[in-house]
Design a protein around this motif. Structure first.
Motif, PDB file in Angstrom:
ATOM      1  N   HIS A 177       0.727  -1.603  -0.213  1.00 21.79           N
ATOM      2  CA  HIS A 177      -0.436  -0.267  -0.191  1.00 21.79           C
ATOM      3  C   HIS A 177       0.788   1.500   0.421  1.00 21.79           C
ATOM      4  N   ILE A 178       0.805   1.599  -1.222  1.00 22.95           N
ATOM      5  CA  ILE A 178       1.579   3.079  -1.167  1.00 22.95           C
ATOM      6  C   ILE A 178       1.171   4.235  -2.495  1.00 22.95           C
ATOM      7  N   THR A 179       1.451   5.001  -2.453  1.00 25.25           N
ATOM      8  CA  THR A 179       1.205   6.065  -3.149  1.00 25.25           C
ATOM      9  C   THR A 179       1.645   6.242  -4.823  1.00 25.25           C
ATOM     10  N   ARG A 180       1.069   6.489  -5.254  1.00 32.09           N
ATOM     11  CA  ARG A 180       1.502   6.626  -6.068  1.00 32.09           C
ATOM     12  C   ARG A 180       2.564   7.636  -6.535  1.00 32.09           C
ATOM     13  N   GLU A 181       2.867   8.522  -5.689  1.00 29.52           N
ATOM     14  CA  GLU A 181       3.422  10.245  -5.856  1.00 29.52           C
ATOM     15  C   GLU A 181       4.793   9.063  -5.417  1.00 29.52           C
ATOM     16  N   ASN A 182       4.938   8.380  -4.269  1.00 33.51           N
ATOM     17  CA  ASN A 182       5.851   8.358  -3.311  1.00 33.51           C
ATOM     18  C   ASN A 182       6.928   6.657  -4.408  1.00 33.51           C
ATOM     19  N   ILE A 183       5.923   6.391  -5.230  1.00 34.26           N
ATOM     20  CA  ILE A 183       6.572   5.116  -6.439  1.00 34.26           C
ATOM     21  C   ILE A 183       7.179   6.366  -7.731  1.00 34.26           C
ATOM     22  N   LEU A 184       6.561   7.373  -8.210  1.00 38.78           N
ATOM     23  CA  LEU A 184       7.001   7.911  -9.268  1.00 38.78           C
ATOM     24  C   LEU A 184       8.566   8.885  -8.322  1.00 38.78           C
ATOM     25  N   LEU A 225      -2.147   2.663 -11.063  1.00 36.64           N
ATOM     26  CA  LEU A 225      -0.812   2.489 -11.033  1.00 36.64           C
ATOM     27  C   LEU A 225      -0.739   4.085 -11.766  1.00 36.64           C
ATOM     28  N   PRO A 226       1.060   4.668 -11.363  1.00 36.35           N
ATOM     29  CA  PRO A 226       0.553   6.328 -12.131  1.00 36.35           C
ATOM     30  C   PRO A 226       1.508   5.285 -14.212  1.00 36.35           C
ATOM     31  N   THR A 227       0.494   6.337 -14.741  1.00 37.33           N
ATOM     32  CA  THR A 227       0.402   6.278 -15.976  1.00 37.33           C
ATOM     33  C   THR A 227       2.160   6.426 -16.727  1.00 37.33           C
ATOM     34  N   GLU A 228       2.005   5.378 -17.660  1.00 42.27           N
ATOM     35  CA  GLU A 228       3.316   5.365 -18.369  1.00 42.27           C
ATOM     36  C   GLU A 228       3.831   6.465 -18.417  1.00 42.27           C
TER      37      GLU A 228
END
Length: 381
Positions: A335-342, A362-365
């Protein structure tokens, strides 16, 4: 004129090698079999062709690597490392369970006629005690450095005999999923082979605490270790392991229910130079453990935290402290936000592979490409 299936080149070999990341060069002799399924030959004729072809190269004296595995069919290829002109020959037979080819036949062939082979991999090929015994009784010149029997139906006595025969040369042993092996057999192996560098005993259900204690006391030279799914693995056993096996660079503890954040604290304390670490499926691992890992293990290259309690704080710490070397990160079902993945993608310039299975958003391509053009996300956004 149509090319016969036996002589047709196998493009899958090149793809297989490229995907594996090995910098190798395909040399001229190459045989794509597809189990000869399109040919009019009988199963016996197909098998004879494969064995004769294999023998002709393994006994030819050329210092090359041989691989027989499944990649869009069955492939047998000679390979040579780009950087290395001389390499001991290996035979790799994986996932070959068709009626015309079985791991036991290849092991028997090696034992009888191929004295230059230094490594065998018959994972998931249906190999049994029969093949292992034939290999043990093989030519006296045979000196194996690597024995990989993952998923094979092997019992104590044949394995012990094989290991005893090659104990002075053996560096790698993999018996993942060999459910019939007992603790006493493994303990004997550990005592006979103190110079083992690579060991995989994952999903061997009979492994107990005592056999792990013997392993940690005997195998001081371990570089990589896989203990996937072992009930006997606990924070305490891992702590002892790390204090004894100081050369360890790769450790897999996937789905070990006894592993918690304390294991990650021990990793940061005793194995700060570890390169690959897998605690996927260890539900008790949280951001507190990831914090210790991030602060203490700055040279991490591969990390699998899938299906753990890792959250935003843990990923942020990885992005801040492990960005220099990380190239593969797996965070599926976390459970992680898109912002932190980016942020992770942006900070980790060497990141090539990112697993995010089980994510709802998911974050977009386009977002990923905006911060890191090299990373490949699975599943594709």
């Amino acid at each position: 004129m149509e090319t016969h299936p036996v002589t047709r080149s196998g493009h899958a070999v090149s793809e297989l090698l490229e995907d594996s990341g090995n910098r190798r060069q395909i040399i001229n002799q190459e045989l794509s079999l597809h189990l000869l399924s399109d040919s009019p030959f009988s199963e016996q004729q197909k098998l004879r062709y494969v064995l004769d072809w294999t023998h002709s190269f393994l006994s030819s004296g050329s210092e090359i690597h041989h691989e027989l595995s499944r990649a869009d069919g069955l492939i047998l290829a000679d390979e040579a490392h780009r950087e290395t002109q001389k390499i001991s020959p290996e035979l790799k037979v994986t996932s070959c369970t068709g009626p015309g080819l079985h791991g036991d036949q290849l092991l028997a062939l090696i034992g009888r006629r191929c004295d230059r082979v230094t490594g065998v991999d018959v994972s998931w090929s249906g190999a049994t005690d029969t093949g292992v015994k034939a290999l043990s009784d093989g030519r006296s010149e045979l000196q194996l450095k690597s024995v990989v029997l993952n998923g094979c139906h092997v019992t104590d006595d044949p394995l012990t005999k094989l290991i005893m025969r090659h104990k002075d040369s053996l560096c790698r042993l993999e018996v993942f999923g060999c459910q019939f092996l007992t603790p006493s057999c493994l303990q004997t192996v550990f005592e006979m082979c103190p110079r083992l560098e690579h060991l995989n005993i994952g999903q061997v259900p009979k492994v107990n605490t005592h056999s792990l204690t013997v392993m940690t006391s005997q195998l001081k030279c371990l570089i990589s270790l896989n203990l996937t799914g072992l009930q006997a693995v606990t924070d305490a056993t891992v702590d002892t392991l790390l204090q004894n096996c100081v050369r360890l660079q790769s450790l897999t503890l996937s789905s070990c229910p006894g592993v918690t954040d304390l294991t990650l604290h021990s990793i940061s304390k005793y194995a700060p130079y570890i390169r690959s670490f897998d605690v996927s499926g260890c539900k008790a691992v949280t951001d507190a453990g990831v914090r210790s890992l991030a602060l203490g293990c700055g040279r991490l290259e591969q990390l699998d935290l899938s299906s753990t309690g890792t959250g935003n704080r843990g990923v942020t710490l990885l992005a801040n402290y492990c960005s220099g070397h990380l190239h593969t990160v797996k965070l599926s079902f976390c459970h992680i936000t898109r912002e932190n993945i980016l942020k992770l993608c942006r900070r980790c310039k060497r990141l090539k592979v990112l697993h995010l299975y089980g994510w709802t958003r998911l974050p977009t391509e386009r977002e990923i490409r905006g911060v890191n053009t090299a990373v490949k996300v699975y599943p594709l956004p």
